[in-house]
Design a protein around this motif. Structure first.
Motif, PDB file in Angstrom:
ATOM      1  N   HIS A 141      -0.008  -2.920  -4.179  1.00 27.00           N
ATOM      2  CA  HIS A 141       1.297  -3.582  -4.283  1.00 27.00           C
ATOM      3  C   HIS A 141       2.128  -2.969  -5.402  1.00 27.00           C
ATOM      4  O   HIS A 141       3.321  -2.663  -5.226  1.00 27.00           O
ATOM      5  CB  HIS A 141       1.094  -5.076  -4.524  1.00 27.00           C
ATOM      6  N   ASP A 142       1.516  -2.773  -6.556  1.00 26.40           N
ATOM      7  CA  ASP A 142       2.249  -2.232  -7.705  1.00 26.40           C
ATOM      8  C   ASP A 142       2.686  -0.786  -7.462  1.00 26.40           C
ATOM      9  O   ASP A 142       3.819  -0.412  -7.782  1.00 26.40           O
ATOM     10  CB  ASP A 142       1.381  -2.316  -8.962  1.00 26.40           C
ATOM     11  N   ARG A 143       1.801   0.039  -6.903  1.00 24.20           N
ATOM     12  CA  ARG A 143       2.141   1.438  -6.684  1.00 24.20           C
ATOM     13  C   ARG A 143       3.194   1.587  -5.590  1.00 24.20           C
ATOM     14  O   ARG A 143       4.064   2.449  -5.672  1.00 24.20           O
ATOM     15  CB  ARG A 143       0.890   2.228  -6.333  1.00 24.20           C
ATOM     16  N   ALA A 144       3.119   0.783  -4.538  1.00 23.78           N
ATOM     17  CA  ALA A 144       4.109   0.857  -3.467  1.00 23.78           C
ATOM     18  C   ALA A 144       5.498   0.528  -4.007  1.00 23.78           C
ATOM     19  O   ALA A 144       6.500   1.135  -3.601  1.00 23.78           O
ATOM     20  CB  ALA A 144       3.732  -0.085  -2.329  1.00 23.78           C
ATOM     21  N   LEU A 159       6.921   3.574  -5.574  1.00 21.67           N
ATOM     22  CA  LEU A 159       7.116   4.726  -4.695  1.00 21.67           C
ATOM     23  C   LEU A 159       8.353   4.602  -3.815  1.00 21.67           C
ATOM     24  O   LEU A 159       8.867   5.606  -3.329  1.00 21.67           O
ATOM     25  CB  LEU A 159       5.872   4.920  -3.812  1.00 21.67           C
ATOM     26  N   GLY A 160       8.813   3.388  -3.568  1.00 19.67           N
ATOM     27  CA  GLY A 160      10.013   3.236  -2.746  1.00 19.67           C
ATOM     28  C   GLY A 160       9.922   2.039  -1.833  1.00 19.67           C
ATOM     29  O   GLY A 160       8.823   1.569  -1.506  1.00 19.67           O
ATOM     30  N   PRO A 161      11.062   1.533  -1.362  1.00 17.24           N
ATOM     31  CA  PRO A 161      11.080   0.288  -0.583  1.00 17.24           C
ATOM     32  C   PRO A 161      10.437   0.392   0.798  1.00 17.24           C
ATOM     33  O   PRO A 161      10.016  -0.611   1.349  1.00 17.24           O
ATOM     34  CB  PRO A 161      12.574  -0.035  -0.470  1.00 17.24           C
ATOM     35  N   ASN A 162      10.376   1.589   1.368  1.00 16.94           N
ATOM     36  CA  ASN A 162       9.822   1.737   2.710  1.00 16.94           C
ATOM     37  C   ASN A 162       8.423   2.339   2.712  1.00 16.94           C
ATOM     38  O   ASN A 162       7.839   2.546   3.773  1.00 16.94           O
ATOM     39  CB  ASN A 162      10.738   2.624   3.566  1.00 16.94           C
ATOM     40  N   TRP A 178      -4.219   6.264   1.494  1.00 14.40           N
ATOM     41  CA  TRP A 178      -3.141   6.832   2.308  1.00 14.40           C
ATOM     42  C   TRP A 178      -1.817   6.299   1.785  1.00 14.40           C
ATOM     43  O   TRP A 178      -1.697   5.117   1.458  1.00 14.40           O
ATOM     44  CB  TRP A 178      -3.311   6.448   3.773  1.00 14.40           C
ATOM     45  N   VAL A 179      -0.809   7.179   1.725  1.00 23.19           N
ATOM     46  CA  VAL A 179       0.531   6.789   1.308  1.00 23.19           C
ATOM     47  C   VAL A 179       1.525   7.375   2.309  1.00 23.19           C
ATOM     48  O   VAL A 179       1.412   8.539   2.703  1.00 23.19           O
ATOM     49  CB  VAL A 179       0.859   7.314  -0.106  1.00 23.19           C
ATOM     50  N   ILE A 234       6.641  12.864  -1.154  1.00 27.01           N
ATOM     51  CA  ILE A 234       5.355  12.152  -1.126  1.00 27.01           C
ATOM     52  C   ILE A 234       4.271  13.142  -0.723  1.00 27.01           C
ATOM     53  O   ILE A 234       4.160  13.533   0.449  1.00 27.01           O
ATOM     54  CB  ILE A 234       5.395  10.970  -0.130  1.00 27.01           C
ATOM     55  N   VAL A 235       3.500  13.616  -1.693  1.00 22.98           N
ATOM     56  CA  VAL A 235       2.416  14.562  -1.437  1.00 22.98           C
ATOM     57  C   VAL A 235       1.110  13.978  -1.965  1.00 22.98           C
ATOM     58  O   VAL A 235       1.100  13.120  -2.854  1.00 22.98           O
ATOM     59  CB  VAL A 235       2.698  15.933  -2.085  1.00 22.98           C
ATOM     60  N   GLY A 236       0.025  14.477  -1.425  1.00 26.54           N
ATOM     61  CA  GLY A 236      -1.272  13.904  -1.752  1.00 26.54           C
ATOM     62  C   GLY A 236      -1.610  13.944  -3.225  1.00 26.54           C
ATOM     63  O   GLY A 236      -2.113  12.963  -3.785  1.00 26.54           O
TER      64      GLY A 236
END
Length: 683
Positions: A283-286, A289-292, A528-529, A540-542
């Protein structure tokens, strides 16, 4: 005589009346909400009953605070454990109060009688209703033990609205299980069922507080609670809002509900503590990283294959991130995460070693010309570095030698489901992500590396699929160890510690998927992101998006990374200079090493990748298999699956015993150290 007749008539009438009541509705009374619990029995998620009621199963011995039970018995039914369903003393007291005060002060009902009323609700309080409760209470006591009666009452007692039972009430009002209750909380839970709708905390908190205080005052009068303790409890305000029911591991819970039918309690292999930790991390990392952008995390125990945590999305209720879609089971492009298995097959086949040199330079395979992620080439590098840097050209060169179909079949044999574009066969592009796979299957494959090549099917529901967890072979032990050893040295992200976790990252074409899968000697975690809708997510890269989450996930397990297994017997550990000549540098098929003008050995029969029938026909024992070699300096040694079986004759031929069905690696090494290897399938 007349009195005897009257007594007999009354007995017959009572018996007939009791019989007219019909059987006890025990099946309906025992219906409860389906609850999903973790490996330790902790509640992960509960589902409301079909009519919307929350009624959770409860065990008085293990699920309820003794303080609550002490107050309950003292306030409701002092002689619960000794009466047969009806307490004559309590009924006499209630009758006396009715006569002396002109109205009902207390009903004199036992817990068993209250349970009877809950089984067959009656809106009006009357003598006939009371008689019915008495009859039913006696019947209940005959059919059930005291423990069963108490458990059923604790599950059915009303607490206002759609809350039934002490567990549902405790979770909704206090946000916790009723295993540990304060005196104030215990007294409140005793008071609410007396008039559940009039004392609803979310509507009439002051009425509920007054009722709680009356329970405490009564306990002081009866010597159950001290005045000081009661005063402290009465000073505590009551909750005014209901809390939501827990929704931990929602995707796992939904899947369990679909998989297991007619079971009120479904136990999963998850660990609630780790699940909560990783859900918070996702939840925190998402959010950063961005809303979508969505994040999925899966953690499994290497030894057992049990799923310890599954985070299918950062927020189950976030429609923008398609929160109810379980991205651990979604088919996506794996990017470079399949490369370790290409190298593993190359190690297994014996034509390359982690310290071998390999070229990273422009090359074409027909019309296919792979390029590296940064559009540069590194020249000649050790195989170890090629995998750690995730160089594309060396990986495709090895896949060309190993065979895409063989890689695909080996991964499928280990339990992974690969999805190729319609009407397409496995090709070299699968080495860079040209195939579909789930995070779940990737984690299962990587856990096989930690198990030295044995892949154990993942299991998430306890006591299900018993006997179906036999390990499947992915790689031989030496090759699996070599891959793990190489990945252990991959440079970690900024938040990681070197040489603690073996891991690999990957980024799919168009920045649609970022991956990072890692393992230590205890667990394997996959991250997975990306966007659930498959749209590109530039940047967004691994390595920068998924790998930091992976290392943070390992750190939040609360345990130091466990050491990987020691190298298996027979593992060749040497620098490049001390490797046999054929292993010092990888050369594609057709680029044979020459020594002193002699042609290097080349296996003419059997051909690499061929299928050989060595059964000798129906009913016959296995027959010898011929091997024919061209070139090489005698003596030439023959190895089958890495084990020497002797030398070839002067004609460079030999008959070998069939090692049995399956893939077999045949290697020849001449006197100058030049070698050749083929892999055949014996059937």
């Amino acid at each position: 005589m007349a009195l005897a007749g009257v007594g007999l008539t009354l007995a017959v009438m009572v018996t007939a009346w009791v019989a007219s009541l019909g059987p006890l509705p025990l099946q309906e009374a025992r219906a409860v909400s389906t609850t999903i619990v973790d490996r330790h029995g902790k509640l992960l998620r509960a589902y409301a009953m079909a009519d919307g009621r929350w009624r959770l199963p409860v065990n008085a011995t293990t699920d309820v605070d003794p303080t609550y039970l002490k107050l309950l018995f003292a306030y409701e039914d002092r002689r619960f454990h000794s009466h047969a369903g009806v307490d004559p003393l309590a009924l006499g007291r209630a009758a006396l109060q009715l006569v002396t005060r002109g109205h009902i002060v207390s009903g004199g009902s036992t817990i068993t009688m209250q349970l009877a009323r809950l089984m067959e609700p009656r809106r009006q309080r009357s003598i006939s209703a009371k008689l019915r409760q008495i009859a039913r209470a006696i019947e209940i006591e005959r059919q059930m033990s005291k423990g069963q009666i108490l458990d059923l009452y604790l599950a059915m007692a009303p607490f206002g609205g759609n809350l039934e039972g002490v567990r549902a009430a405790s979770i909704a009002y206090f946000g916790k299980e009723p295993k540990r209750l304060s005196l104030s909380e215990a007294a409140l839970l005793v008071a609410l069922p007396q008039s559940p709708e009039n004392r609803r905390l979310d509507r009439y908190p002051n009425v509920a507080r007054a009722a709680r205080d009356r329970v405490l005052d009564r306990m002081v009068e009866d010597g159950v609670v001290s005045e000081a303790d009661a005063a402290s409890a009465e000073a505590i305000p009551v909750p005014r809002l209901r809390k939501p029911m827990p929704v931990l591991a929602p995707h796992s819970a939904d899947n369990a509900m679909l998989s297991v039918k007619n079971n009120p309690i479904i136990a999963l292999t998850l660990d609630a503590g780790l699940q909560q930790t990783l859900e918070t991390l996702a939840h925190d990392r998402a959010a950063t990283l961005g809303p979508n952008i969505s994040v999925a995390i899966l953690a499994v125990d290497n030894a057992s294959g049990e799923v310890l945590a599954r985070v299918g999305s950062p927020d189950y209720f976030d429609d923008r991130r398609a929160g109810q879609v379980d991205m651990t089971r979604a088919v996506r492009s794996p990017g470079s995460t399949l490369k370790p298995f290409i190298y593993g097959l190359a190690f297994e086949d014996g034509f390359v070693h982690p310290e071998s040199l390999i070229d990273d330079r422009p090359i074409r395979f027909g019309s296919y010309a792979p390029e590296n992620f940064d559009m540069t080439f590194q020249g000649t590098v050790p195989v170890r570095k090629a995998l750690q840097m995730s160089l594309n050209v060396p990986a495709i060169a090895l896949l060309d030698r190993v065979g895409a179909s063989r890689l695909s079949s080996r991964l499928k044999q280990a339990g992974a489901n690969l999805e190729l574009p319609k009407d397409e066969a496995p090709g070299l592009a699968m080495g860079l992500g040209g195939v579909g796979i789930t995070l779940q299957d990737l984690v299962q494959l990587y856990s096989g590396l930690a198990r030295l090549g044995d892949v154990k099917p993942l299991r998430e529901i306890q006591n299900q699929h018993a006997g179906a967890g036999e390990p499947q072979r992915l790689l031989d032990q030496v090759a699996a160890w070599q891959v793990g050893n190489v990945l252990l040295g991959t440079p970690p992200p900024e938040n990681g510690v070197h040489n603690r976790i073996a891991f690999k990252t990957g980024t799919s074409y168009g920045y649609r998927d970022a991956w990072s899968i890692g393992f230590d000697g205890r667990i394997t975690i996959g991250v997975w992101v990306g966007r659930p809708d498959g749209a590109p997510a530039p940047g967004i890269v691994g390595r920068t998006a998924a790998a930091p989450i992976l290392f943070d996930a390992f750190a939040r397990t609360g345990k130091l990374p466990a050491a990987l297994p020691k190298p298996p017997k027979g593992t060749l550990i040497a620098s490049n200079a001390k490797l046999p000549l054929p292993l010092r540098r990888y050369r594609p098929i057709g680029e044979l090493v020459r020594t002193d003008g002699e042609r290097a050995p080349h296996i003419q029969f059997p051909l690499d990748g061929s299928r050989i029938d060595a059964s000798g026909g129906a009913g016959a024992s296995s027959v010898a298999m011929p091997v024919k070699v061209a070139g090489g300096v005698l003596p030439i040694t023959m190895l089958v699956n890495g084990v020497s079986v002797g030398e070839l004759d002067n004609r460079r031929q030999r008959l070998i015993d069939s090692p049995g069905p399956g893939f077999t690696r045949l290697t020849v090494i001449d006197a100058k150290g030049a070698a050749d290897t083929v892999v055949v399938r014996i059937q």
